[in-house]
Design an enzyme around this catalytic site. Sequence first.
Site, PDB file in Angstrom:
ATOM      1  N   GLN A  78       4.622   4.935  -1.071  1.00 11.78           N
ATOM      2  CA  GLN A  78       5.275   4.804  -2.378  1.00 11.78           C
ATOM      3  C   GLN A  78       6.786   4.633  -2.194  1.00 11.78           C
ATOM      4  OE1 GLN A  78       3.289   5.216  -5.326  1.00 11.78           O
ATOM      5  NE2 GLN A  78       5.059   4.370  -6.325  1.00 11.78           N
ATOM      6  N   PHE A  79       7.230   3.411  -1.874  1.00 12.94           N
ATOM      7  CA  PHE A  79       8.656   3.183  -1.658  1.00 12.94           C
ATOM      8  C   PHE A  79       9.489   3.438  -2.901  1.00 12.94           C
ATOM      9  CE2 PHE A  79       7.693  -0.917  -3.475  1.00 12.94           C
ATOM     10  CZ  PHE A  79       8.874  -1.327  -4.066  1.00 12.94           C
ATOM     11  N   THR A  80       8.866   3.370  -4.085  1.00 12.53           N
ATOM     12  CA  THR A  80       9.624   3.546  -5.324  1.00 12.53           C
ATOM     13  C   THR A  80      10.147   4.965  -5.509  1.00 12.53           C
ATOM     14  OG1 THR A  80       7.614   3.933  -6.613  1.00 12.53           O
ATOM     15  CG2 THR A  80       8.407   1.660  -6.486  1.00 12.53           C
TER      16      THR A  80
END
Length: 147
Positions: A78-80
């Site tokens: 989950q890079f966000t």
Amino acid sequence: MKVVLQRSKQASVSVNGEIKGQIESGLVLLVGVTHDDTEKDAVWLADKIVNLRIFEDETGKLNESLLDRGGSILSISQFTLYGDCKKGRRPNFMQAAGGEQAIVLYEQFNGLLREKGVCVETGVFGAMMDVSLVNDGPVTLILDSKQ
């Protein structure tokens, strides 16, 4: 590294309608990696997560860990989690590690969890994923290896 942890009664992740990972009772982890994260961050988080006493014992108190319960983990990249929303209307993702760096650390992290005896299911790194879960409690925690 950052992790949003949710205690779950059941969860699954699919890509293009195909289930890639699913668990029954356990934890759903949304995992983000930033530029200066190292294996040391992954080691700390893996140990912390499997030993957190966030499941009820026979008296209803949060005294049992995932290891005590024998639950599973659904781990989703989950890079966000490293999105910066301070300015403007569109998040800035400059603090998120690039794909080549992030996938290595993400996979190391999942391997460390498995070494501790936990069944770990995952999605597909970098893919658009549909995550479904039945949150248990709800219990949701945010862990950051830098804090």
